[in-house]
Design a protein around this motif. Structure first.
Motif, PDB file in Angstrom:
ATOM      1  N   TRP A  57       0.654  -1.166   0.062  1.00 26.59           N
ATOM      2  CA  TRP A  57      -0.154  -0.015  -0.009  1.00 26.59           C
ATOM      3  C   TRP A  57       0.845   1.385   0.010  1.00 26.59           C
ATOM      4  O   TRP A  57       0.321   2.150  -0.219  1.00 26.59           O
ATOM      5  N   THR A  58       2.031   1.244   0.189  1.00 31.06           N
ATOM      6  CA  THR A  58       3.060   2.413  -0.002  1.00 31.06           C
ATOM      7  C   THR A  58       3.729   2.077  -1.269  1.00 31.06           C
ATOM      8  O   THR A  58       3.942   3.354  -1.758  1.00 31.06           O
ATOM      9  N   THR A  61       1.347   3.054  -6.223  1.00 34.94           N
ATOM     10  CA  THR A  61       0.777   4.610  -6.216  1.00 34.94           C
ATOM     11  C   THR A  61      -0.091   4.842  -7.368  1.00 34.94           C
ATOM     12  O   THR A  61      -0.354   5.788  -7.642  1.00 34.94           O
ATOM     13  N   ASP A  90      -4.949   4.654   0.902  1.00 33.53           N
ATOM     14  CA  ASP A  90      -4.909   5.430   2.062  1.00 33.53           C
ATOM     15  C   ASP A  90      -5.707   5.202   3.080  1.00 33.53           C
ATOM     16  O   ASP A  90      -5.393   5.389   4.302  1.00 33.53           O
ATOM     17  N   GLU A  91      -6.757   4.764   2.765  1.00 33.39           N
ATOM     18  CA  GLU A  91      -7.786   4.150   3.981  1.00 33.39           C
ATOM     19  C   GLU A  91      -6.896   3.138   4.730  1.00 33.39           C
ATOM     20  O   GLU A  91      -7.029   2.922   6.090  1.00 33.39           O
ATOM     21  N   ARG A  94      -4.139   4.515   6.922  1.00 30.49           N
ATOM     22  CA  ARG A  94      -4.718   5.193   8.199  1.00 30.49           C
ATOM     23  C   ARG A  94      -4.808   4.109   9.172  1.00 30.49           C
ATOM     24  O   ARG A  94      -4.636   4.230  10.309  1.00 30.49           O
TER      25      ARG A  94
END
Length: 499
Positions: A57-58, A61, A90-91, A94
Motif C-alpha cells: 500500500w506504500t 501508487t 490511503d484508508e 490510516r
C-alpha cells in the motif's frame, strides 16, 4: 558508489534482538502487535526497506489503488474495520497507522533498512543479518534468535513486463503500475492498459474520466464479481447499535463462511456459478455486449482469484464509452501503439503494462545455513510457514482466494506458541524435518496448478518449496480447516526437532 564497493564496506555495529521481523507491511505490523501484547519481555525489531510502513500500500501508487479483499477479513482480527468493505490504499494505511500508534509499535520499526544477507550458525544458534541504510549507505549488523519473514512474495522495486517485439520502436511512454510516475500526465490522452487482473480493472475506471479514451487489452478474460461497496449485515448491526468489535467479528465470520461456500459451489456446480458471474457482468453491459468473448475465461472459477468490482465501476466505464475492451494477442509494438495478431492496430500515447509482478520468495536476501547457500526450492514446507533444514524461521504466506491477513493473524499466534514452547523446553533451536513415516511421501509443487494457476505463480513455482500429500506438509489454502488445525498443532510432534 558501485554495488561491489557498497557490499565490501564493513558493518559499523551489531545489535541483538530475540526476534527480528522482516517487513512492515500488513503481516509485519500484525506480528509486532502480537509480540508487544503477548510477549512483553521479548526484544524485537522490524526492518523494512521502504521509508514508511504499509508494504504494497506504500509501494503501489497508481490511480485508484484499492484492496481486492474486503477489509473485515483483510483487517486484523483485533482491530475493527468501520469503513466500506473495499478500501483505498490511503484508508488501509490510516488503519495500519492507527494500529502502530495505539500500540506504541513505531519504536520497534526501522525504515530504510535493506537486508543483504541472513546467515544461520548452529554453533551459536543465531541468525546474523547484514543490512544497509538506503539513505546513507551505512552498513549494519543484527543478530537474532528467531527470524520472522513478513516481507511478502513479490519484488516491490520492479513489476513483471513481458518482452514484446518492437518495444523500442514505440514513441510513447510505457509504464508499469507498480512503478507509476508521480508526474505522469494522462489527461486528454489515449491510454492502453495491457492486462486482465485486479490492477487493470482498478486502473481503467480510475483514469477513464480524464483520458481521451482508455482501452483495456487482454489476451484472455478474467472472472469478476460486481456489487455494492457495502456490507448489509454490518450496516444493519450498526443500526441496532451493536458494538463495533462484535460487528467486526460477526461480519468477518459471515464473509469467511460465504467465501468458503462459494468456492465449494464453484467446484461442485461450475456451470451455475459461471452463469451467475457472467450474469453480473451483463447486468451492467446489457445483452448486446459480447460477454462470451470479453468476460468468459478459459479457466474454471476457482483456479484464480476473483476480484470484486465495487459498484461495477469497470463495467460502467465501458458502458459509458469512456473505456473499451479488446480481447486479442499482441503481435508487436509499433511507433504509434500495438499491432494485434488480428491485424488491428491500437494507437496510444501511453501504454500501461498491468501484466503482473515478479515472485520474490525471500525478499532478495542471500540466505546461508551453516555455510551452505539456501536453495529454498529444495526444502519441504511445514504447513506453508516452516521449512525443512531452515532453523528458527517462520514465513508468512497468506491465502490466494481469501484475505492474506486471515493467515497472517493465525501464523502470528502459532509463532508465539512456538516461542513459549521453546522457552519451556529450554530449546535454542527448532527446525522441521520429515518424520520416519514421511520417508516415501511424494514431493509435489507448492500448489497444484489444477487448483490455482495464476501466471506469477506458474512463472516462479521453481522458487517455492516442495509440498507433500499430507496436511502437515502443505499450504492447504483452506482457512476454515486451518483455523481449527493451527491451534491444535502438537509442538512435540516428531516433525519438530529441538536442540
Amino acid at each position: 558508489m558501485s554495488e561491489a564497493a557498497t557490499l565490501s564496506r564493513p558493518a559499523q555495529k551489531t545489535e541483538h534482538f530475540d526476534v527480528l521481523i522482516v517487513g512492515a507491511g500488513i503481516s509485519g505490523v500484525g506480528g509486532a502487535y502480537h509480540l508487544a501484547k503477548e510477549r512483553p519481555g521479548t526484544s524485537f525489531v522490524v526492518l523494512d526497506n521502504q521509508d514508511k510502513f504499509g508494504g504494497t500500500w506504500t509501494t503501489h501508487t497508481y490511480p485508484g489503488i484499492r484492496s481486492d479483499s474486503d477489509l473485515y477479513t483483510f483487517g486484523y482480527h483485533f482491530k475493527p474495520w468501520v469503513g466500506a468493505p473495499i478500501a483505498t490504499a490511503d484508508e488501509i494505511l490510516r488503519y495500519m497507522g492507527e494500529v502502530i500508534e495505539e500500540n506504541d509499535l513505531d519504536r520497534h520499526i526501522r525504515y530504510k533498512h535493506r537486508i543483504l544477507s541472513a546467515v544461520w550458525s548452529s554453533q551459536d544458534n543465531l541468525w546474523t543479518l547484514e543490512a544497509e541504510r538506503t539513505d546513507t549507505g551505512e552498513r549494519l549488523r543484527f543478530t537474532t534468535n528467531f527470524l520472522w519473514m513478513c516481507q511478502g512474495y513479490f519484488r516491490h522495486a520492479k513489476g513483471y513486463t513481458p518482452e514484446w517485439e518492437g518495444m523500442t520502436d514505440y514513441k510513447g511512454k510505457i509504464v508499469h503500475p507498480q512503478t507509476w510516475p508521480a508526474d505522469l500526465d494522462y489527461k486528454g490522452k489515449k491510454v492502453l492498459v495491457i492486462g486482465s487482473g485486479a490492477t487493470a480493472a482498478t486502473l481503467v475506471p480510475a483514469i477513464a474520466g480524464d483520458c481521451e479514451h482508455v482501452t483495456l487489452l487482454q489476451r484472455s478474460p478474467t472472472y469478476f464479481i460486481p456489487g455494492r461497496n457495502a456490507n448489509e449485515l454490518a450496516d444493519t448491526l450498526r443500526e441496532l447499535k451493536i458494538d463495533e468489535k462484535w460487528i467486526h467479528e460477526i461480519v468477518r465470520r459471515k464473509i469467511v463462511h460465504d467465501g468458503d461456500a462459494f468456492a465449494r459451489r464453484a467446484v461442485e456446480d461450475t456451470e451455475a456459478v459461471t452463469a451467475e458471474l457472467l450474469g453480473g457482468v451483463r447486468a451492467f453491459l446489457g445483452e448486446d455486449f459480447d460477454v462470451a468473448k470479453h468476460f468468459t475465461p478459459r479457466y474454471r472459477p476457482w483456479r484464480q482469484r476473483i476480484a470484486f468490482i465495487p459498484d461495477g465501476d469497470l463495467f460502467r466505464g465501458i458502458a459509458s464509452g469512456k473505456a473499451s475492451i479488446v480481447t486479442d494477442e499482441i503481435d508487436r509494438f509499433t511507433e504509434k501503439g500495438i499491432l494485434l495478431k488480428s491485424g488491428q492496430e491500437l494507437e496510444a500515447d501511453i501504454i500501461v503494462t498491468a501484466t503482473g509482478f515478479e515472485l520474490c520468495v525471500l525478499g532478495d536476501i542471500d540466505f546461508t545455513i551453516d555455510g551452505k547457500k539456501l536453495n529454498f526450492g529444495d526444502t519441504v514446507t511445514y504447513r506453508g510457514m516452516m521449512f525443512t533444514g531452515v532453523p528458527n524461521m517462520v514465513w508468512v504466506f497468506g491465502y490466494f482466494r481469501a484475505s492474506w491477513t486471515l493467515r497472517a493473524d493465525m501464523v502470528a499466534e502459532f509463532v508465539l506458541r512456538l516461542l513459549n514452547h521453546m522457552d519451556k523446553k529450554g530449546a535454542k533451536k527448532v527446525e522441521v524435518a520429515l518424520r520416519p513415516e514421511d520417508k516415501d511421501m511424494p514431493l509435489l509443487p507448492w500448489i497444484d496448478p489444477e487448483n490455482f494457476n495464476p501466471g506469477y505463480l506458474m512463472r516462479g513455482m521453481h522458487l517455492l518449496p516442495k509440498s507433500g500429500d499430507k496436511p502437515e506438509w502443505r499450504h492447504s489454502q483452506d482457512y476454515l480447516t486451518e483455523k481449527d488445525q493451527f491451534p491444535a498443532i502438537d509442538l512435540d510432534d516428531k516433525a519438530f526437532v529441538y536442540k
